[in-house]
Scaffold this motif. Structure first.
Motif, PDB file in Angstrom:
ATOM      1  N   SER A   1       0.845  -1.198   0.000  1.00 35.92           N
ATOM      2  CA  SER A   1       0.000   0.000   0.000  1.00 35.92           C
ATOM      3  C   SER A   1       0.880   1.247   0.000  1.00 35.92           C
ATOM      4  O   SER A   1       1.944   1.287   0.609  1.00 35.92           O
ATOM      5  N   GLY A   2       0.436   2.236  -0.742  1.00 34.12           N
ATOM      6  CA  GLY A   2       1.153   3.505  -0.847  1.00 34.12           C
ATOM      7  C   GLY A   2       1.978   3.612  -2.091  1.00 34.12           C
ATOM      8  O   GLY A   2       2.386   4.725  -2.476  1.00 34.12           O
ATOM      9  N   GLN A   3       2.290   2.473  -2.771  1.00 31.44           N
ATOM     10  CA  GLN A   3       3.085   2.533  -3.986  1.00 31.44           C
ATOM     11  C   GLN A   3       2.213   3.028  -5.154  1.00 31.44           C
ATOM     12  O   GLN A   3       0.984   2.926  -5.144  1.00 31.44           O
ATOM     13  N   SER A   4       2.860   3.551  -6.211  1.00 32.78           N
ATOM     14  CA  SER A   4       2.154   3.979  -7.418  1.00 32.78           C
ATOM     15  C   SER A   4       2.084   2.828  -8.395  1.00 32.78           C
ATOM     16  O   SER A   4       2.863   1.861  -8.309  1.00 32.78           O
ATOM     17  N   LEU A   5       1.170   2.937  -9.392  1.00 34.38           N
ATOM     18  CA  LEU A   5       0.956   1.833 -10.325  1.00 34.38           C
ATOM     19  C   LEU A   5       0.368   2.392 -11.612  1.00 34.38           C
ATOM     20  O   LEU A   5      -0.462   3.309 -11.594  1.00 34.38           O
ATOM     21  N   ILE A   6       0.792   1.779 -12.763  1.00 32.00           N
ATOM     22  CA  ILE A   6       0.184   2.067 -14.068  1.00 32.00           C
ATOM     23  C   ILE A   6      -0.250   0.741 -14.656  1.00 32.00           C
ATOM     24  O   ILE A   6       0.580  -0.161 -14.863  1.00 32.00           O
ATOM     25  N   LEU A   7      -1.566   0.600 -14.910  1.00 33.01           N
ATOM     26  CA  LEU A   7      -2.089  -0.588 -15.590  1.00 33.01           C
ATOM     27  C   LEU A   7      -2.206  -0.244 -17.066  1.00 33.01           C
ATOM     28  O   LEU A   7      -2.999   0.616 -17.462  1.00 33.01           O
ATOM     29  N   PRO A   8      -1.410  -0.892 -17.947  1.00 27.24           N
ATOM     30  CA  PRO A   8      -1.423  -0.539 -19.368  1.00 27.24           C
ATOM     31  C   PRO A   8      -2.666  -1.096 -20.055  1.00 27.24           C
ATOM     32  O   PRO A   8      -3.167  -2.155 -19.697  1.00 27.24           O
TER      33      PRO A   8
END
Length: 1283
Positions: free
Chosen positions: A159-166
């Motif tokens: 939790s707290g991390q960033s994420l990009i779902l392509p």
């Protein structure tokens, strides 16, 4: 009948029609009308009317329809090219063309494939007059490919991390619409933390455990084929971290600190910034070198996307997105460049010419980069098209000279750059056609009186016909001083009257012939409501009626309807509508409102309204009514940046329902103690959602209102301070005026503290020259109201704008106003100055205007300086006295009033602007003719003797010409102030002294003395004097020599009763004279009645008089030395009912006699005092009672100043005017001249002489020069006659 008309323009002559008319007017007005009945034989080149779009994406599952339609005469034929070569549709069984049209239908639903027919198509429509071509139509079938197979590994994060779902959808045509859903086809929730980017990817600024799921699915929807493709699901598991470390923002997209973006003009500019960080960053946007456009800027995707619609080159620049959270701020700059595919500035327009005429086709386009212009003729590049000697190509213009019928063709203009192209068809149609009138014959127009009437006359012809209108069978053409002749042929009668009724004929002419058409106009009387409904107050349960009587034109049938509160009447049997009235029975509270009577005819309608108030029957006993008690318990909830909810508890309504609540606010930060109106809510409401302004410390209070009035205010609520924001308005009253020739002073009305919306209020002041290509120059100043721009050119128009800003940001883009830099003195003097002398006191001046460029400022008018040439005989002055008249605006002539007759004048003219005067024109000299003189300066009598008096005088101070002679009139005054015979004597002009002899001893004489020039007689001066008394009691020497004494009758006295009167007199002269008495009714024209007096008695009784009648009476002597006394008037007493009353015992008579005695005593005292002072004698009263026509030597109707006549200067003294005791004659107040007022008296004369000028100078008031009456033509009175 209402017609839509074109704006009125100046009619052009037929010879100048071709180039100007067809560039300015023939966009649509002279397109050849294809009317099969009227214009069957007219030909017209083809015109494309319908075509498919340039980029034509088709559904591969349906037949392909490529549109191409055109009009022309004869009807055009159609052909097609595909990929630049001829497309023979006859060889392809799947391709057909619609009958009569050029539209292609490709049948692929049977066996064909859409990909087979992919390509670039172009349609050509052709007839004998030319060929028109369509755009290049690029036909492509839509595509919706599937996602490629891929294996997606599950994603696990803390939790707290960033994420990009392509997402990475397959490339389709047109591009797919992307959205994220789960297995249940429910959209995934998005927020400031989780959002979808423009590329379709799903961005997480930071993940939370609730983001865990196994069905993150990206969907691509292809609208053209109505299909949806989906990506393989993505699994995400978020593990709760023991401690999430907060971090400042960083950008997920775009990367780095700066990026570039290019967009085409007219499209939507979309800029995106998505940041990650913990806590979640907030995004906001600014434009570094300007402000964001107010009405075209939109924020999407939780402020992460900035969109600007309809972008233009002005939107180019650097845009900055700012991501901010509690741990830091980052910026990203996007440099935006706006390019532009070609767009029209002036598309080519069809041109209709007659043989031998000239014309031009103009094709102007713009773009970025600048488009290249090329021409085609009938679809062929003009370089290889057949030569036409009548045309000449000049860049974006084709000029035609002396066209012939073979010059007819369709021209194509192609404007192209790397971003696209424009193709415009415009034909040149050479026709020689006589006029045709297209309006139906004998059309009947009906119009209400006093309204405009529009009579139609649609026409066609080549050359363009001229239109004339006639009324009736005879008479000349109707002119534009009464009528309005529109260029489309319509005749407008601005205010139609009854006499406008009749037959009107429209005549169209050109060099090939003439056509005419008759229409008819009828004027109808307006519909009027002569009896209107009236306001009514009725009790509940009673009956009320409203009356509405209508008067209308007898040929029109009116329809009368009734409305309640602008709606239909209730469908209730209680409402009854008769012919002229509305009746409402059993009135209830709901019947209250506004009732309107509407009368309609086919041509007009009128209405009248009345209010019905329903009251309850008077209750017994009546309750006590009062204004409400104030509300209480005020509470603020839902406190947001720009709104808050206020709630309260109402006070007692005191037996009258509360109708509304009034809410007021106080701004404790900027205007403590002042309460302002905020809003009002209905009396049934106890909460209000209040809109707030930024940076205001609010307090609220509430008042209640009922039918009796308003309550006291409630206690103030708690205070609420709103957050600061950028200003939402700009300063008002922005002006630009120069104080010096080389500066521009920009001023404005600053915002007040309430309007600042935040701390640090400043102003961005921008300016540039209006007619130049300079960029805006800007400067930011503190909270002031003025900024001075130095070093500007003199009197140049500037565009100015002032924008407010504070610590938060800028206000919306301000409005642009125009100002001017400082003025300088004019450089050029008016030319061609000439003077026309109107009369002895009035002149008219003309001059040529100066060039406007030389004014160097706002033209305020022209100023005339004029003065008389001084010489030794005039009053000595150290400086020449100059007078000034200013004429406003651009006038080129004006009147100079109040001139001195018989004088030499010099003048010059100067132009005036806001800075001052320009150089003077060369001096012009003119002379005024002679006028009548003023009165002699003085008149005194010296050396009185028994029978002579010597008169001495000074000439007039204003001779106004060359004196020709003096006139002296005099007459004796007896002891009762009666005037004797008038003696008239002419005296040479060179005399200043004259002795009168053979006068009566001890006799008072009155003298009237005036001078004359060739222009007429001047004002007179009067004086009185007495010959000396013979104290020795002996006769004068003349008598001793045998000269007879002049006899006279004096002291004529009348004592009148009801029917008789006693006449008495005194006589001086020889003895043994027989007297007679003459009398008659005063004011009648009957003959005098004569009574002989027996003997030499000095009294006589007249009998048989009529009671209550005024009589005139005089006494005369019989014989050769006959003479008469002056007349007297008396009145007999009224008829009495009884003669038994002794009048001497009546109280009113005694009181009257006492009053008369007291009045006589006062008069004697006044006369004695004035006589001791050597002043006037009470002769005026006698003169007023017995006016002597001899005293008035001049007529009063010789002219007026308004007619520029000198004769008004001849008006005589008023009857009974006297000379003051000091032997000088004073002017009356009305004789002040304009120059007497000295400096500071403003006024002007317009071109007809009315007073609009300005006098100035230092002229002092002069000593009086004559006893002129108030009737004399003073300049002030003369000014009034100008108006």
């Amino acid at each position: 009948m209402q017609l839509e008309i074109m704006p009125r323009k100046k009619r052009l002559s037929a010879g100048r029609v071709p180039l100007i008319l067809f560039l300015c007017q023939m966009i649509s007005a002279l397109d050849v009308p294809l009317d099969s009945k009227l214009l069957e034989d007219l030909v017209q080149p083809p015109t494309i009317t319908q075509q498919s779009p340039k980029d034509y994406i088709v559904d591969p599952r349906e037949n392909i329809v490529i549109q191409c339609e055109a009009k022309g005469k004869p009807p055009p034929s159609f052909s097609w090219t595909r990929n630049g070569t001829h497309f023979d549709i006859d060889k392809d069984p799947l391709v057909t063309m619609k009958a009569g049209l050029g539209t292609l239908i490709i049948n692929i639903m049977g066996e064909g494939k859409a990909e087979t027919y992919e390509g670039v198509y172009q349609c050509t429509a052709r007839n004998e007059r030319g060929a028109a071509i369509s755009n290049n139509i690029v036909v492509r079938p839509s595509r919706s490919p599937l996602w490629t197979k891929e294996k997606l590994e599950p994603i696990t994060l803390r939790s707290g991390q960033s994420l990009i779902l392509p997402c990475r959808p397959p490339v389709g045509l047109p591009p797919a619409i992307i959205f994220w859903m789960d297995n249940s086809f429910q959209r995934l929730p998005q927020s400031e933390r989780v959002s979808q980017g423009l590329n379709g990817d799903l961005y997480f600024s930071n993940v939370l455990p609730e983001d865990s799921r196994e069905d993150y699915i990206c969907y691509a929807r292809f609208n053209h084929t109505q299909t949806i493709q989906q990506k393989q699901p993505i699994s995400l598991k978020v593990v709760l971290a023991k401690s999430s470390r907060e971090r400042p923002p960083t950008f997920l997209t775009p990367q780095g600190n700066a990026s570039n973006k290019e967009e085409l003009r007219g499209n939507v500019l979309s800029l995106e910034c998505i940041a990650e960080g913990l806590p979640t960053p907030i995004i906001y946007w600014i434009k570094e070198d300007g402000t964001l456009p107010t009405n075209r800027t939109f924020y999407r995707n939780f402020q992460k996307t900035l969109q600007i619609t309809q972008v233009s080159e002005a939107d180019s620049g650097k845009y900055q997105c700012i991501a901010k959270n509690a741990l830091g701020v980052i910026h990203h700059t996007i440099s935006v460049t706006v390019k532009a595919a070609p767009y029209w500035i002036m598309a080519p327009q069809n041109l209709v010419l007659s043989p031998g005429e000239d014309g031009a086709l103009v094709c102007r386009a713009n773009g970025n980069p600048k488009p290249r212009i090329s021409w085609l003729s009938n679809g062929v590049p003009i370089e290889i098209a057949p030569d036409d000697p009548s045309r000449k190509i000049n860049g974006d213009t084709i000029i035609f000279s002396s066209v012939q019928e073979r010059s007819s063709a369709v021209y194509q203009c192609n404007a192209s750059n790397e971003y696209g192209y424009l193709l415009g068809n415009a034909f040149v149609n050479v026709l020689a056609e006589p006029p045709r009138i297209l309006t139906s014959e004998n059309t009947l127009y009906q119009v209400i009186a006093n309204r405009p009437a529009l009579l139609d006359c649609a026409f066609f012809g080549s050359p363009l016909p001229t239109i004339e209108w006639f009324k009736g069978t005879k008479g000349s053409a109707l002119r534009e001083d009464t009528y309005v002749l529109h260029e489309n042929g319509t005749l407008e009668i601005p205010v139609a009257q009854k006499d406008s009724t009749g037959t009107y004929t429209c005549v169209a002419r050109n060099k090939l012939g003439m056509a005419k058409n008759e229409v008819h106009l009828e004027i109808k009387d307006p519909t009027r409501i002569i009896k209107q409904p009236e306001y009514a107050v009725v009790q509940r349960g009673s009956t009320v009626s409203f009356e509405c009587k209508v008067k209308h034109d007898h040929t029109l049938i009116p329809t009368v309807i009734w409305l309640k509160d602008n709606g239909e009447l209730p469908s209730d049997g209680r409402f009854t509508v008769d012919k002229d009235q509305l009746v409402v029975a059993d009135v209830s509270d709901s019947d209250g409102g506004t009732y309107t009577c509407v009368a309609n005819t086919t041509l007009d309608d009128v209405s009248a309204s009345a209010v019905l108030s329903v009251v309850a029957p008077t209750p017994t006993p009546a309750p006590i009514y009062d204004v409400p008690n104030p509300p209480f318990d005020l509470e603020l909830t839902d406190q947001l940046d720009k709104s808050v909810q206020l709630s309260w508890t109402p006070g007692d309504d005191n037996n009258s329902p509360i109708t509304k609540f009034i809410i007021e606010y106080e701004d404790a930060m900027h205007e403590a103690g002042l309460w302002h109106h905020q809003t009002e809510v209905p009396g049934t409401q106890t909460t209000a959602q209040l809109k707030l302004s930024p940076y205001v410390n609010y307090s609220f209070r509430v008042m209640a209102e009922n039918s009796l009035g308003r309550s006291l205010p409630s206690e103030a609520s708690e205070q609420y301070l709103t957050k600061a924001a950028e200003p939402d308005k700009n300063p008002m009253t922005v002006e630009g005026l120069g104080s010096e020739p080389d500066n521009l002073v920009i001023t404005w009305q600053p915002l007040n503290g309430f309007e600042s919306n935040g701390p640090g209020l400043q102003y961005k002041v921008s300016w540039r020259q209006k007619d130049g290509d300079d960029e805006w120059t800007s400067v930011v100043v503190a909270n002031v109201s003025k900024y001075i721009v130095s070093g500007t050119p003199t009197f140049v128009p500037y565009l100015i704008k002032v924008q407010a800003l504070n610590d938060v940001g800028f206000a919306p883009e301000p409005a642009v106003v125009m100002g001017h830099s400082g003025e300088d003195l004019p450089m050029v003097a008016p030319g061609n100055v000439h003077v026309t002398v109107v009369n002895s006191t009035l002149a008219e001046v003309h001059w040529d205007p100066v060039p406007l460029k030389s004014v160097r400022g706002h033209l305020q008018g022209y100023r005339i300086y004029y003065w008389t040439d001084q010489n030794s005989s005039k009053r000595n002055r150290r400086h020449i006295e100059k007078k000034i008249l200013t004429f406003q605006g651009s006038k080129t002539h004006g009147m100079l009033p109040g001139l001195e007759p018989f004088s030499h004048y010099t003048l010059n003219v100067r132009v005036v602007n806001g800075k001052g005067e320009g150089p003077a024109s060369p001096d012009r000299v003119f002379h005024t003719p002679e006028g009548v003189p003023s009165a002699p300066s003085s008149l005194k009598i010296v050396n009185p003797t028994l029978d002579s008096l010597t008169l001495e005088w000074d000439p007039p101070s204003h001779p106004n010409g060359i004196l020709t002679e003096y006139t002296l009139k005099y007459q004796p005054i007896n002891s009762t102030h009666e005037l004797g015979p008038l003696v008239d004597l002419k005296i040479p002009a060179n005399k200043t002294r004259w002795t009168l002899k053979n006068l009566n001893f001890s006799t008072r004489y009155k003298f009237y003395f005036y001078a004359q020039t060739s222009a007429g007689s001047g004002s007179q001066i009067t004086e009185e004097a007495v010959t000396t008394v013979d104290e020795a009691g002996i006769l004068p020497p003349d008598v001793g020599a045998g000269k007879a004494v002049n006899p006279r009758i004096s002291k004529l006295t009348v004592a009148a009763a009801e029917t008789y009167a006693n006449i008495s007199w005194e006589y001086e002269g020889p003895e043994h004279v027989n007297f007679y008495v003459e009398y008659g009714v005063a004011g009648s024209k009957e003959e005098w009645r004569k009574e002989i007096v027996n003997g030499s008695r000095s009294f006589f009784g007249l009998k048989g008089l009529m009671p209550g009648t005024a009589y005139k009476v005089r006494v005369g002597a019989e014989g050769d030395s006959g003479f008469v006394s002056s007349e007297d008037v008396f009145e007999t007493g009224p008829a009495m009912a009884s003669r038994q009353v002794d009048i001497a015992t009546q109280g009113w008579f005694i009181g009257l006699m006492c009053a008369v005695a007291l009045l006589i005593l006062i008069l004697l005292i006044v006369c004695f005092i004035r006589r001791n002072k050597g002043g006037k004698y009470p002769v005026k009263e006698k003169e007023d009672a017995h006016p002597d026509p001899e005293i008035q030597p001049m007529k009063e109707d010789d002219g007026t100043f308004g007619e520029y006549s000198d004769a008004e200067d001849h008006k005589p003294l008023k009857k009974g005017s006297r000379t003051p005791s000091d032997r000088t004659v004073k002017k009356e107040d009305s004789d002040d001249s304009l120059v007497d007022y000295g400096e500071g008296v403003n006024g002007q004369f317009n071109e007809d002489g009315s007073f609009i000028g300005q006098y100035s100078g230092k002229k002092e008031k002069e000593p009086a020069e004559g006893n002129e009456s108030s009737e004399a033509p003073s300049p002030v009175n003369a000014m009034n006659s100008f108006v």
